[in-house]
Design a protein around this motif. Sequence first.
Motif, short mmCIF file in Angstrom:
data_model
loop_
_atom_site.label_atom_id
_atom_site.label_comp_id
_atom_site.label_asym_id
_atom_site.label_seq_id
_atom_site.Cartn_x
_atom_site.Cartn_y
_atom_site.Cartn_z
N ALA A 161 21.02 -21.88 5.99
CA ALA A 161 19.80 -21.62 5.23
C ALA A 161 19.74 -20.18 4.70
CB ALA A 161 18.58 -21.89 6.13
N LYS A 162 20.32 -19.23 5.46
CA LYS A 162 20.22 -17.82 5.04
C LYS A 162 21.30 -17.42 4.03
CE LYS A 162 22.73 -16.43 9.21
NZ LYS A 162 22.62 -15.76 10.50
N CYS A 163 22.27 -18.33 3.75
CA CYS A 163 23.36 -17.99 2.82
C CYS A 163 22.94 -18.33 1.38
CB CYS A 163 24.63 -18.76 3.17
SG CYS A 163 25.26 -18.36 4.80
N TYR A 164 22.84 -17.31 0.57
CA TYR A 164 22.56 -17.54 -0.85
C TYR A 164 23.83 -17.22 -1.61
CZ TYR A 164 17.67 -17.53 0.55
OH TYR A 164 16.49 -17.84 1.13
N GLY A 165 24.62 -18.24 -1.88
CA GLY A 165 25.89 -17.97 -2.56
C GLY A 165 26.86 -17.32 -1.59
N LYS A 198 30.33 -19.34 5.23
CA LYS A 198 29.68 -20.60 5.65
C LYS A 198 30.51 -21.31 6.71
CE LYS A 198 27.35 -21.33 1.22
NZ LYS A 198 27.25 -22.15 0.03
N ASN A 216 19.79 -25.72 10.68
CA ASN A 216 20.50 -25.49 9.42
C ASN A 216 20.93 -24.02 9.38
OD1 ASN A 216 21.55 -25.42 6.90
ND2 ASN A 216 19.63 -25.89 5.82
#
Length: 670
Positions: A623-627, A633, A620
Amino acid sequence: MLTLAGPGPRRRCAWVVQAALGGLRRRPEVAGGASPLSPPRLRVTLCRPHSGADHTERLDMSKFPAENIRNFGIIAHVDHGKSTLADRLLELTGTIAKTDHNKQVLDKLQVERERGITVKAQTATLFYNYGGKLYLLNLIDTPGHVDFNYEVSRSLSACQGVLLVVDANEGIQAQTVANFFLAFEAQLSIIPIINKIDLKNADPERVEKQIEKMFDIPHDECIKISAKLGTNIDRVLQAVVERIAPPKVNRKNPLKALVFDSTFDQYRGVIANVALFDGVVSKGDKIVSAHTQKTYEVNQVGILSPDEQLTQKLYAGQVGFLIAGMKDVTEAQIGDTLYLHKQPVEPLPGFKSAKPMVFAGMYPIDQSEYNNLKSAIEKLTLNDSSVTVHRDSSLALGAGWRLGFLGLLHMEVFNQRLEQEYNASVILTTPTVPYRAVLSSAKLIKEYREKEITIINPAQFPDKSKVKEYLEPVVLGTIITPDEYTGKIMSLCLGRRAVQKNMVFIDQNRVMLKYLFPLNEIVVDFYDLLKSLSSGYASFDYEDAGYQTADLVKMDILLNGSPVEELVTIVHREKAHPVGKTICERLKDTIPRQLFEIAIQAAIGSKIIARETVKAYRKNVLAKCYGGDITRKMKLLKRQAEGKKKMRKVGNIEVPKDAFIKVLKRQPDK
């Protein structure tokens, strides 16, 4: 008797070891009169019990002239009571003791007792007093299933008449008709027996009319019996003596014996079942095999009643067994003629070889078991000569064989006997039928040395450009069913590309349908579907009807574009799509997932007709993308897709052996 003396314990001890069927038994005993200080001696006594055949007095078979001998077989459809009738005949003549445990006495194989069917024809000799004379009756109990038809035709060669058993409840069935014509063509006397008259729904008068209409046998010749209760069994034996002719033989001529069956014994070698047409054979005679031209010395002769019973001699017209030190399984060919050394005779015509209807690959689970399995197959094919064996090898499964069988039940029984009698575990591939191809170019005809080639392995299917036409085997199928199921059965047959040939009403509510079927359409699951559609009442039988032209195609299975040789199948063009889809779905369930995507495709030439995809394992990466922005992405997903694409190019798909087994094995659910 073996006595060993030597140092041992102070106490003098005698061990008696008796080898018996129940195992080893030993008994320590102190020998009387010995002082504790006397020199120790160890005495070991080995006692070998004699077999029943050794200590009984040898029978004198010369007391039975040819006119007092009757050789007859019992033929019928499956489950009409052949083996039960044989049990009652054995009891009535005093051959076996009358007990409640006499069930399928002649069915000696484990597979026969488990399935409740007869697989091997068995011989038994009966002695019967009638009209002040002692008669010798040789009875052969035969199988009833279509797959063991070869056993029946072989057994009839040793007979002069048959008992045609028909169930009073079910009436004439498909295999009854087939077996009647086998006996009729062999010009044997036929005695119709209507069995199971004790059943609540039995209607013997209706069955009498069916026999008269179908076989042109007057209804007053039928004998109504109940083999289970023993009703009218004595009338059967009287009819055998009165209606069946004695064998036409000459005992003064040189020996001429037909080997109609054989089994392999680990200690005594080949045991040959023989029918004597001329002459006499006794222990110590030198005999020659017409097939191999090898000379043997006869060690034992005897009759089966139903266990082995030694005799002094066997005379023309009699049926018995013979052991002559044949140690190699290839030496006793069924259909061979035996004659005395330096007294050659014209060999008997023997048997036409069985024509295999179904082929399947057989491989050892572990290649180290290859030699053991080879030995087991050789010994079993001696006992079941209708199986054909060709050497074969596969990249995935290793060295093995392609075996030809008379049908699917025959294949299952052979596999079961390998496991039970020889403890051999095998991989059995999906069954195929033998196709033919008519070659187009002179160059290819010269290469193959024939214009028409037979294809038993789908991987060797020639390309359309080299072939004028393809041929597929067809069979003439006979279905007998109650008339209320006729519509369902007709639609089932049409769905299997069958052509209707005939339709006859046997009586008010039973129909006989004749269809011409392509063999590959009925070989796997047709019989099961027929039984379920007709609530078990319909019966099915088929006979070979040659070949017909067909639009056949070779279907390859591709994994990421690479063909898998073991999964090649030959199908009719109309059925290619559903068959391809089924194989792809099965493979999808069995191939383990990889780090890259696997495309499973069914292809005819370059055209893909079905596809399934095994999805890749993937990390995945989001997983490290927060917004954050969507382009971030998309960039990460695109980079992962490129990596998977690169991996797919260099990645090698290892198909595990158990995946092949799951796909190749017949699966009734798919």
